[in-house]
Enzyme design. Structure first.
Site, PDB file in Angstrom:
ATOM      1  N   HIS A   1      -1.406   1.097  -9.880  1.00 33.63           N
ATOM      2  CA  HIS A   1      -2.137  -0.225  -8.938  1.00 33.63           C
ATOM      3  C   HIS A   1      -3.092  -1.030  -9.711  1.00 33.63           C
ATOM      4  O   HIS A   1      -4.159  -1.300  -9.715  1.00 33.63           O
ATOM      5  CB  HIS A   1      -3.214   0.922  -7.770  1.00 33.63           C
ATOM      6  CG  HIS A   1      -3.644   0.110  -6.834  1.00 33.63           C
ATOM      7  ND1 HIS A   1      -3.977   0.733  -5.555  1.00 33.63           N
ATOM      8  CD2 HIS A   1      -3.627  -1.304  -6.583  1.00 33.63           C
ATOM      9  CE1 HIS A   1      -4.062  -0.215  -4.721  1.00 33.63           C
ATOM     10  NE2 HIS A   1      -3.967  -1.269  -5.247  1.00 33.63           N
TER      11      HIS A   1
ATOM     12  N   ARG B   1       0.872  -1.085   0.058  1.00 34.05           N
ATOM     13  CA  ARG B   1       0.064  -0.066  -0.188  1.00 34.05           C
ATOM     14  C   ARG B   1       0.900   1.128  -0.003  1.00 34.05           C
ATOM     15  O   ARG B   1       2.097   1.226   0.643  1.00 34.05           O
ATOM     16  CB  ARG B   1      -1.041   0.019   1.229  1.00 34.05           C
ATOM     17  CG  ARG B   1      -2.167  -0.825   1.046  1.00 34.05           C
ATOM     18  CD  ARG B   1      -3.088  -0.358   0.173  1.00 34.05           C
ATOM     19  NE  ARG B   1      -4.288  -1.302   0.046  1.00 34.05           N
ATOM     20  CZ  ARG B   1      -4.384  -2.245  -0.972  1.00 34.05           C
ATOM     21  NH1 ARG B   1      -3.414  -2.413  -1.914  1.00 34.05           N
ATOM     22  NH2 ARG B   1      -5.456  -3.111  -1.042  1.00 34.05           N
TER      23      ARG B   1
ATOM     24  N   GLU C   1      -2.693   8.574  -3.882  1.00 31.99           N
ATOM     25  CA  GLU C   1      -3.477   7.407  -5.147  1.00 31.99           C
ATOM     26  C   GLU C   1      -4.684   8.005  -5.530  1.00 31.99           C
ATOM     27  O   GLU C   1      -5.438   7.982  -4.326  1.00 31.99           O
ATOM     28  CB  GLU C   1      -3.056   6.181  -4.655  1.00 31.99           C
ATOM     29  CG  GLU C   1      -3.192   5.078  -5.850  1.00 31.99           C
ATOM     30  CD  GLU C   1      -2.805   3.763  -5.392  1.00 31.99           C
ATOM     31  OE1 GLU C   1      -3.915   3.087  -5.393  1.00 31.99           O
ATOM     32  OE2 GLU C   1      -1.784   3.556  -4.865  1.00 31.99           O
TER      33      GLU C   1
END
Length: 305
Positions: free
Chosen positions: A271, A224, A252
Site C-alpha cells: 500500500h 482498495r 491489510e
C-alpha cells in the site's frame, strides 16, 4: 482565536505553524499517548485496524483532514458534527504512476528477472507487453483518469474505461457501466481496479468476475483491498490461470503467514502507491490551504459527505 491542529509529523508541524495555528505532533498509529484537545486532526490512514477508533476520542474535535483520497476507514468512527475533507489532487498522479509500474513489472516479468539476478542466472525471458494488450480500467474517477492518460502512449490494442454508470464524455469517449462487465471482461488482457471501498464495491471482483477473465490475464488492484474477494483470487492464482499485481489487499496489513504472499504469479507492494515526496509536497500545500480556510471561518475544500 488559535486553531489547535494535530499533525502526524514534525515536517507538517513546521509547514502549518503560524500566528493563529498551534501545531501538535500526534500520530494516530504511532503515538502511545491519547491525543490532546484539538480543533483539527490531520491524519493518514492508521496501519493497525484498532487505531482507527482513536479519531472518536479527541476532545474538542471539529474537523478531520485526510492525507489521502480514500475515506472508507474513518467513516464509522467520525464523531457527530465533525466535518471531513480529503487530499484530492495530491495523490492521484502518484497512484496512477505506481499502477503503471505494477502493470509493466508484471507483464515484463521483472520479479522473475530479479530472482534470476540474485542467482546470477543469465536466462533471457520472453514476456507479454502493454503494447498490443486490451486494458480494462475499472473506476474512472481521479486515479482512473490519470492512469488512463498514462496508458495511452504505450499503444495498447484497446482501452476500456468502466464506471458505475455508462455515459459519453464531452470528447466522445464511451464510459461503460459495470453492468457490461460480463461481456467486457473476457476481452481484457489486463484489468486494473481503481475503485474505492463501499457497499456497492465490496467483493465486486468475486469468483464470477474472475472466472470471466481470460486465461493468463493480469489483475491489478490500486484501489482498495476489500473490492477483491481474496479467497477467490487465491484460487485463481493457485491454479496458475490468472496473475495479479496488488498494492492493496484484504486483510491489510497482510499477515506474515498469509498465503497470498507466496501465491504464484502475484506481485505485492505494501500500500505504497501514494508514498512519494511529490505527494507530501502537494498534500502539505492542500493542508495549509485547508487550515487557513478553517481559521478564517470559510468552508474547507474537498469535503467528504
Amino acid at each position: 482565536m488559535t486553531l489547535r491542529v494535530l499533525v502526524p509529523t514534525a515536517q507538517f508541524a513546521q509547514a502549518i505553524r503560524g500566528p493563529e495555528i498551534e501545531a501538535i505532533v500526534w500520530h494516530i498509529n504511532d503515538s502511545p499517548e491519547d491525543a490532546l484537545a484539538a480543533d483539527v486532526l490531520v491524519t493518514e490512514r492508521p496501519r493497525e485496524f484498532e487505531n482507527r477508533a482513536r479519531v472518536g476520542s479527541i476532545p474538542g474535535l471539529r474537523h478531520v483532514h485526510l492525507l489521502s483520497i480514500g475515506s472508507d476507514w474513518i467513516l464509522g468512527h467520525m464523531p457527530a458534527a465533525v466535518t471531513l475533507s480529503n487530499s484530492r489532487g495530491a495523490v492521484e498522479d502518484a497512484t496512477a504512476e505506481h499502477g503503471m509500474a505494477l502493470i509493466l513489472a508484471a507483464l515484463r516479468e521483472l520479479p522473475t528477472a530479479a530472482v534470476q539476478q540474485r542467482r546470477h542466472d543469465w536466462a533471457p525471458l520472453w514476456t507479454s507487453s502493454l503494447h498490443g494488450s486490451v486494458v480494462l480500467v475499472l473506476g474512472y474517477g481521479g486515479v482512473g483518469k490519470e492512469l488512463f492518460s498514462r496508458l495511452e502512449p504505450f499503444r495498447p490494442a484497446a482501452l476500456i474505461p468502466v464506471a458505475s454508470g455508462a455515459r459519453v464524455l464531452d470528447d466522445g469517449r464511451q464510459i461503460h457501466g459495470t453492468v457490461e462487465l460480463p461481456e467486457l471482461l473476457p476481452q481484457a488482457d489486463v484489468v486494473v481496479v481503481t475503485l474505492p471501498h463501499n457497499d456497492s464495491t465490496a467483493h465486486l471482483v468475486d469468483a464470477n468476475f474472475l472466472a470471466r477473465m481470460k486465461d493468463g490475464a493480469l489483475l491489478v488492484n490500486i484501489g482498495r483491498g476489500p473490492v477483491v474477494d481474496t479467497d477467490a483470487l487465491l484460487a485463481e492464482l493457485s491454479s496458475g490461470r490468472l496473475r495479479a499485481a496488488l498494492d492493496v489487499t484484504d486483510p491489510e496489513p497482510l499477515p506474515a503467514d498469509h498465503p497470498l504472499w507466496d501465491a504464484p504469479g502475484c506481485l505485492i507492494t505494501p500500500h505504497m502507491a501514494g508514498n512519494t515526496a511529490e505527494f507530501v509536497r502537494l498534500a502539505t500545500e492542500i493542508t495549509v490551504e485547508q487550515l487557513g480556510r478553517i481559521s478564517r471561518g470559510e468552508a474547507p475544500l474537498h469535503l467528504v459527505e
